[in-house]
Design a protein around this motif. Structure first.
Motif, PDB file in Angstrom:
ATOM      1  N   THR A   1      17.349  39.518  20.319  1.00  0.00           N
ATOM      2  CA  THR A   1      16.193  38.566  20.895  1.00  0.00           C
ATOM      3  C   THR A   1      16.526  38.326  22.260  1.00  0.00           C
ATOM      4  O   THR A   1      15.966  37.373  22.868  1.00  0.00           O
ATOM      5  CB  THR A   1      16.416  37.183  19.803  1.00  0.00           C
ATOM      6  OG1 THR A   1      17.920  36.801  20.157  1.00  0.00           O
ATOM      7  CG2 THR A   1      16.291  37.613  18.540  1.00  0.00           C
ATOM      8  N   ARG A   2      17.546  38.860  22.966  1.00  0.00           N
ATOM      9  CA  ARG A   2      17.880  38.610  24.345  1.00  0.00           C
ATOM     10  C   ARG A   2      18.225  37.321  24.554  1.00  0.00           C
ATOM     11  O   ARG A   2      17.937  36.852  25.787  1.00  0.00           O
ATOM     12  CB  ARG A   2      16.733  39.399  25.200  1.00  0.00           C
ATOM     13  CG  ARG A   2      16.120  40.776  24.826  1.00  0.00           C
ATOM     14  CD  ARG A   2      15.353  41.160  25.662  1.00  0.00           C
ATOM     15  NE  ARG A   2      15.554  41.403  27.147  1.00  0.00           N
ATOM     16  CZ  ARG A   2      16.451  42.601  27.408  1.00  0.00           C
ATOM     17  NH1 ARG A   2      16.819  43.462  26.158  1.00  0.00           N
ATOM     18  NH2 ARG A   2      16.844  42.826  28.485  1.00  0.00           N
ATOM     19  N   ARG A   3      18.993  36.727  23.841  1.00  0.00           N
ATOM     20  CA  ARG A   3      19.649  35.401  24.031  1.00  0.00           C
ATOM     21  C   ARG A   3      20.910  35.492  24.557  1.00  0.00           C
ATOM     22  O   ARG A   3      22.011  35.026  23.729  1.00  0.00           O
ATOM     23  CB  ARG A   3      19.027  34.532  22.914  1.00  0.00           C
ATOM     24  CG  ARG A   3      18.026  34.639  22.515  1.00  0.00           C
ATOM     25  CD  ARG A   3      17.316  33.532  21.112  1.00  0.00           C
ATOM     26  NE  ARG A   3      18.161  32.093  21.349  1.00  0.00           N
ATOM     27  CZ  ARG A   3      17.762  31.134  20.453  1.00  0.00           C
ATOM     28  NH1 ARG A   3      16.793  31.390  19.527  1.00  0.00           N
ATOM     29  NH2 ARG A   3      18.196  29.918  20.792  1.00  0.00           N
ATOM     30  N   PHE A   4      21.165  36.052  25.747  1.00  0.00           N
ATOM     31  CA  PHE A   4      22.320  36.451  26.306  1.00  0.00           C
ATOM     32  C   PHE A   4      23.291  35.219  26.448  1.00  0.00           C
ATOM     33  O   PHE A   4      24.551  35.330  26.417  1.00  0.00           O
ATOM     34  CB  PHE A   4      22.320  37.242  27.335  1.00  0.00           C
ATOM     35  CG  PHE A   4      21.535  38.711  27.246  1.00  0.00           C
ATOM     36  CD1 PHE A   4      21.555  39.274  25.774  1.00  0.00           C
ATOM     37  CD2 PHE A   4      20.700  39.158  27.864  1.00  0.00           C
ATOM     38  CE1 PHE A   4      20.889  40.446  25.604  1.00  0.00           C
ATOM     39  CE2 PHE A   4      19.826  40.182  27.758  1.00  0.00           C
ATOM     40  CZ  PHE A   4      19.950  40.885  26.246  1.00  0.00           C
ATOM     41  N   SER A   5      22.835  34.316  27.000  1.00  0.00           N
ATOM     42  CA  SER A   5      23.644  32.985  27.522  1.00  0.00           C
ATOM     43  C   SER A   5      24.263  32.501  25.896  1.00  0.00           C
ATOM     44  O   SER A   5      25.314  32.275  26.211  1.00  0.00           O
ATOM     45  CB  SER A   5      22.799  32.028  27.993  1.00  0.00           C
ATOM     46  OG  SER A   5      22.460  32.545  29.253  1.00  0.00           O
ATOM     47  N   ASP A   6      23.331  32.355  24.728  1.00  0.00           N
ATOM     48  CA  ASP A   6      23.828  31.976  23.679  1.00  0.00           C
ATOM     49  C   ASP A   6      24.930  32.966  23.090  1.00  0.00           C
ATOM     50  O   ASP A   6      25.979  32.302  22.448  1.00  0.00           O
ATOM     51  CB  ASP A   6      22.634  31.827  22.786  1.00  0.00           C
ATOM     52  CG  ASP A   6      21.561  30.774  22.989  1.00  0.00           C
ATOM     53  OD1 ASP A   6      22.181  29.846  23.671  1.00  0.00           O
ATOM     54  OD2 ASP A   6      20.574  30.981  22.678  1.00  0.00           O
TER      55      ASP A   6
ATOM     56  N   LEU B   1      20.634  29.518  14.688  1.00  0.00           N
ATOM     57  CA  LEU B   1      21.456  29.022  15.913  1.00  0.00           C
ATOM     58  C   LEU B   1      21.494  27.480  16.142  1.00  0.00           C
ATOM     59  O   LEU B   1      20.550  26.820  16.277  1.00  0.00           O
ATOM     60  CB  LEU B   1      20.812  29.768  17.172  1.00  0.00           C
ATOM     61  CG  LEU B   1      20.980  31.345  17.078  1.00  0.00           C
ATOM     62  CD1 LEU B   1      20.077  32.150  18.132  1.00  0.00           C
ATOM     63  CD2 LEU B   1      22.286  31.781  17.527  1.00  0.00           C
ATOM     64  N   ALA B   2      22.884  27.046  16.585  1.00  0.00           N
ATOM     65  CA  ALA B   2      23.103  25.630  16.432  1.00  0.00           C
ATOM     66  C   ALA B   2      23.976  25.491  17.581  1.00  0.00           C
ATOM     67  O   ALA B   2      24.840  26.085  17.743  1.00  0.00           O
ATOM     68  CB  ALA B   2      23.285  24.874  15.134  1.00  0.00           C
ATOM     69  N   ARG B   3      23.883  24.100  18.228  1.00  0.00           N
ATOM     70  CA  ARG B   3      25.066  23.848  19.041  1.00  0.00           C
ATOM     71  C   ARG B   3      25.977  22.693  18.222  1.00  0.00           C
ATOM     72  O   ARG B   3      25.595  21.830  17.617  1.00  0.00           O
ATOM     73  CB  ARG B   3      24.405  22.791  20.059  1.00  0.00           C
ATOM     74  CG  ARG B   3      25.374  22.668  21.410  1.00  0.00           C
ATOM     75  CD  ARG B   3      24.437  22.267  22.683  1.00  0.00           C
ATOM     76  NE  ARG B   3      23.689  23.468  22.948  1.00  0.00           N
ATOM     77  CZ  ARG B   3      24.258  24.364  23.594  1.00  0.00           C
ATOM     78  NH1 ARG B   3      25.548  24.655  23.866  1.00  0.00           N
ATOM     79  NH2 ARG B   3      23.357  25.444  23.703  1.00  0.00           N
ATOM     80  N   ARG B   4      27.380  23.189  18.596  1.00  0.00           N
ATOM     81  CA  ARG B   4      28.411  22.597  17.865  1.00  0.00           C
ATOM     82  C   ARG B   4      28.857  21.565  18.733  1.00  0.00           C
ATOM     83  O   ARG B   4      29.494  21.901  19.907  1.00  0.00           O
ATOM     84  CB  ARG B   4      29.536  23.522  17.411  1.00  0.00           C
ATOM     85  CG  ARG B   4      30.668  23.002  16.811  1.00  0.00           C
ATOM     86  CD  ARG B   4      31.616  24.043  16.462  1.00  0.00           C
ATOM     87  NE  ARG B   4      31.200  24.172  14.800  1.00  0.00           N
ATOM     88  CZ  ARG B   4      31.771  23.437  13.994  1.00  0.00           C
ATOM     89  NH1 ARG B   4      32.347  22.126  14.231  1.00  0.00           N
ATOM     90  NH2 ARG B   4      31.439  23.731  12.911  1.00  0.00           N
ATOM     91  N   ASP B   5      28.917  20.119  18.377  1.00  0.00           N
ATOM     92  CA  ASP B   5      29.361  19.089  19.319  1.00  0.00           C
ATOM     93  C   ASP B   5      31.030  19.328  19.461  1.00  0.00           C
ATOM     94  O   ASP B   5      31.426  18.859  20.636  1.00  0.00           O
ATOM     95  CB  ASP B   5      29.344  17.746  18.225  1.00  0.00           C
ATOM     96  CG  ASP B   5      28.171  17.008  18.566  1.00  0.00           C
ATOM     97  OD1 ASP B   5      27.317  17.487  19.380  1.00  0.00           O
ATOM     98  OD2 ASP B   5      28.122  15.964  18.096  1.00  0.00           O
ATOM     99  N   SER B   6      31.880  19.727  18.775  1.00  0.00           N
ATOM    100  CA  SER B   6      33.086  19.937  18.803  1.00  0.00           C
ATOM    101  C   SER B   6      33.523  20.823  20.156  1.00  0.00           C
ATOM    102  O   SER B   6      34.689  20.516  20.601  1.00  0.00           O
ATOM    103  CB  SER B   6      34.012  20.306  17.538  1.00  0.00           C
ATOM    104  OG  SER B   6      33.500  21.435  17.307  1.00  0.00           O
ATOM    105  N   THR B   7      32.626  21.858  20.451  1.00  0.00           N
ATOM    106  CA  THR B   7      32.839  22.784  21.375  1.00  0.00           C
ATOM    107  C   THR B   7      31.912  22.421  22.445  1.00  0.00           C
ATOM    108  O   THR B   7      32.236  22.966  23.622  1.00  0.00           O
ATOM    109  CB  THR B   7      32.952  24.168  20.879  1.00  0.00           C
ATOM    110  OG1 THR B   7      31.564  24.489  20.386  1.00  0.00           O
ATOM    111  CG2 THR B   7      33.883  24.417  19.878  1.00  0.00           C
TER     112      THR B   7
END
Length: 696
Positions: free
Chosen positions: A339-344, A303-309
């Motif tokens: 994993t209950r990471r619903f926001s992600d 899981l990683a954050r994408r700068d473009s979005t």
């Protein structure tokens, strides 16, 4: 926490292929072997993502340590270098290793004479920064410690020569040194240390380091590293010493990003990272289930954050894949819902919805920042599966409202595009089945193509594409009804698909499904794609047919921790995946076993056996090789992409694969154990308030 003790660490030959990895949440990662040597090009203590989650560059390769006490010298370095002829030169510091442990961070424990040393590493969250904490106990006379940092600057799949490693290099004010690469004068690599003295090295290059995995792949596997300084420390007699070392990469500026760390700064930062992983396990709610908790930690690596979005995405595999649409949608349920990471989960669905083009979800976001690629027929259909799974796990009115506003219009757009035709020869035929691919297209997951050679073309009507098509129509009909809209067009089309599927795909002779309905015939190759006609929530098969499909896959394709891509009885079967790239490509989908397919198989197995206690017992027996692999083989604490179809089913490919981890976590928790998660943590966003700069 996974521990590997002394007796399992001494063998250099075996352990250089047993690896570890950790990630920082923005595409950066670190990795090495469990004995401290680098085993492949894609390894080092800091592979920074310069444009998250892509543009990944090795900047800090590793550290080598040496202890001196009286007349004794203990070289803790573990490495392999090219030698004359065919024999490599091995520096075997692993002889002093007493323990290796990992659980989101890694720790090497050494014992040399009467000195004990723990070397603990972690990547700071959402920062291209690595922290290394040394804790040394000296139970004898005064001793010395020398630490040699090996630096680099190269794209993570490349290699370096001396001519590539040209830097502006000078000591800095934070107890270390600063490098500015000649190849990227706007970037600064900064190393800081809590104590010790810098000593310039006469030999500033470590040349011909040899990576065994690359040698196995029939390449030279050689690399060079820049090591301008030694850091030297005095270890007083009968004392304990703590040292902090940090390295970060950032744009050039006048002042250091890092302040000089205190002795315990790295340990504090590492503790914060450990708290993060503890919170992930707590939120997932699996209590003391060690298998599930290990997979929860492994899931975070993708899981990683994408700068473009500005949104969360899923990296398909470590160390070289970026975010692939197909892989994301298959891995989605395990990595975010189990994993209950619903926001992600919501962010990931939105990321791909924003890039739908001609009714197609992107197949891949390239590493070079170019426009997405759309050459896939199944990613868009797996998207329906992911949305449906999200609503079944969450199911609150706010979740349905989110899907109705942000996602449902995209689902209808995809259905319309597939029904009326879109790119890559994807269209609905007169029998309501989906046709996909032509010429040199590779639009299913069996997508190897080298020049004009297409290894497994599968042009026509692939079985899993049409199983997914039926499932997508049923999901859309259910959503239309929930949103008080007319669902009849979807229901009627699904009925037509069901009738055509049973007529065209059932292979009475072999008691299973054809793999592809081609223009000039039907492909009777026994492949695993048919399992999805059973495992998906909506199936077209009778109970008898579904059981026969599962039995066929079980008998012909089950292979240790994975499912073979082709039956060993087929003339084109390749049981070993190794050697040069052309050799590996020829085997990739022609017998190689895949970890992610185990998830669909076990779900189907439990379904046709009515989730009975006997089925659960057998499913756990089928998971035993996966559990062994997770704890002892490949990348410790994760699941590989592929395995040899032939025993002993050696792990290959990416050492950590998103859909392998996601599918095992999903089927284990939801289909086999049916674990009830702790509702207290429902939709709680995981965050410990990390900044992009080290708090040192």
């Amino acid at each position: 926490m996974i521990h590997i003790p002394t007796k399992k660490l001494a063998d250099f030959e075996k352990n250089i292929r047993r690896e570890w990895t950790m990630t920082n949440g923005i595409g950066g990662y670190a990795g090495g072997s469990i004995i401290g040597a680098c085993n492949r090009t894609h390894q080092g203590y800091l592979i920074a993502s310069l444009h998250p989650p892509v543009e990944r560059y090795l900047v800090f390769s590793k550290t080598n340590e040496k202890l001196t006490q009286g007349t004794h010298v203990y070289n803790l370095e573990t490495s392999q270098h090219a030698g004359k002829g065919h024999s490599p030169i091995r520096t075997q510091g692993q002889r002093f290793l007493t323990d290796f442990s990992c659980d989101g961070t890694v720790c090497f424990s050494y014992s040399a004479g009467n000195i004990r040393m723990d070397k603990h590493l972690a990547l700071l969250r959402e920062s291209n920064t690595v922290a290394i904490s040394y804790t040394i106990t000296n139970q004898g006379e005064e001793a010395g410690l020398s630490i040699t940092p090996l630096m680099n600057f190269r794209e993570h799949s490349a290699s370096s020569a001396v001519s590539d490693l040209q830097f502006t290099c000078e000591p800095n004010t934070v107890g270390g040194f600063t490098l500015i690469p000649a190849a990227a004068p706007g970037l600064c690599i900064e190393l800081s240390c809590s104590a010790g003295r810098l000593f310039p090295r006469e030999n500033q290059y470590d040349v011909d380091m040899q990576y065994q995995t690359e040698v196995d792949n029939e390449t030279a596997g050689l690399d060079t590293h820049f090591c301008p300084y030694d850091l030297r420390f005095t270890l007083p007699a009968h004392s304990s010493t703590e040292i902090s070392l940090l390295c970060t990469v950032h744009p050039v500026q006048d002042t250091p990003v890092l302040s000089r760390p205190q002795a315990d700064t790295a340990a504090i930062e590492i503790a914060h990272v450990q708290e993060y992983y503890d919170s992930l396990k707590q939120q997932a709610g699996y209590g003391d289930d060690a298998f599930a908790n290990t997979l929860v930690v492994a899931a975070d690596q993708f899981l990683a954050r994408r700068d473009s979005t500005g949104l969360m995405t899923i990296l398909a595999g470590l160390p070289w894949f970026t975010d692939w649409g197909r892989d994301t949608m298959i891995a989605f349920s395990g990595l975010t819902l189990a994993t209950r990471r619903f926001s992600d989960a919501r962010e990931i669905l939105l990321t791909f919805a924003q890039y739908v083009h001609h009714g197609m979800v992107p197949n891949m976001f390239p590493d070079d920042g170019q426009d997405p690629l759309y050459n896939t027929a199944d990613a868009s259909l797996w998207y329906f599966y992911a949305v449906d799974a999200y609503l079944k796990v969450t199911g609150q009115p706010s979740d349905y409202d989110y899907i109705q506003r942000r996602i449902y219009p995209v689902l209808r757009e995809i259905i319309h595009a597939y029904a009326h035709g879109t790119d890559f020869s994807i269209y609905m035929d007169d029998d309501a089945l989906i046709h996909a691919g032509s010429g040199l297209d590779q639009v299913t997951w069996m997508d190897v193509r080298v020049g004009d050679w297409v290894a497994t073309p599968r042009h026509g009507k692939p079985v899993e594409i049409n199983a997914l098509w039926y499932n997508a129509l049923c999901v859309t009909a259910e959503l239309a009804e929930h949103f008080k809209e007319d669902s009849s067009v979807y229901r009627q089309l699904a009925t037509r698909v069901s009738a055509s599927f049973r007529k065209e795909f059932w292979n009475e002779k072999d008691g299973c499904l054809y793999d592809v309905i081609e223009e000039n015939g039907k492909d009777a190759s026994i492949r695993p794609n048919q399992i999805y006609a059973v495992s998906l929530p909506h199936t077209m098969l009778t109970a008898k047919q579904a059981l026969q499909v599962v039995n066929t896959v079980e008998e012909k394709l089950l292979a240790g921790p994975g499912i073979r891509s082709l039956s060993p009885e087929h003339k084109d079967y390749h049981g070993i995946y190794c050697g040069s790239l052309p050799k590996r490509d020829a085997a990739y989908h022609q017998g190689t076993a895949w970890g992610f397919l185990m998830g669909g198989f076990l779900t189907a197995y439990m379904k046709v056996h009515h989730h009975s206690p006997e089925a659960k017992k057998q499913a756990m027996a089928y998971l035993a090789p996966v559990q062994t692999h997770l704890l002892e083989e490949g990348c410790i604490g994760s699941i590989s992409e592929i395995f040899d179809g032939d025993a002993p089913h050696t792990c290959r490919g990416c050492y950590a694969q998103a859909w392998s981890v996601g599918e095992i976590l999903r089927c284990y928790t939801q289909d086999i154990q049916k674990i009830k998660n702790n509702d207290f943590f429902l939709d709680k966003k995981i965050s410990l308030g990390y900044n992009t700069k080290c708090s040192a």
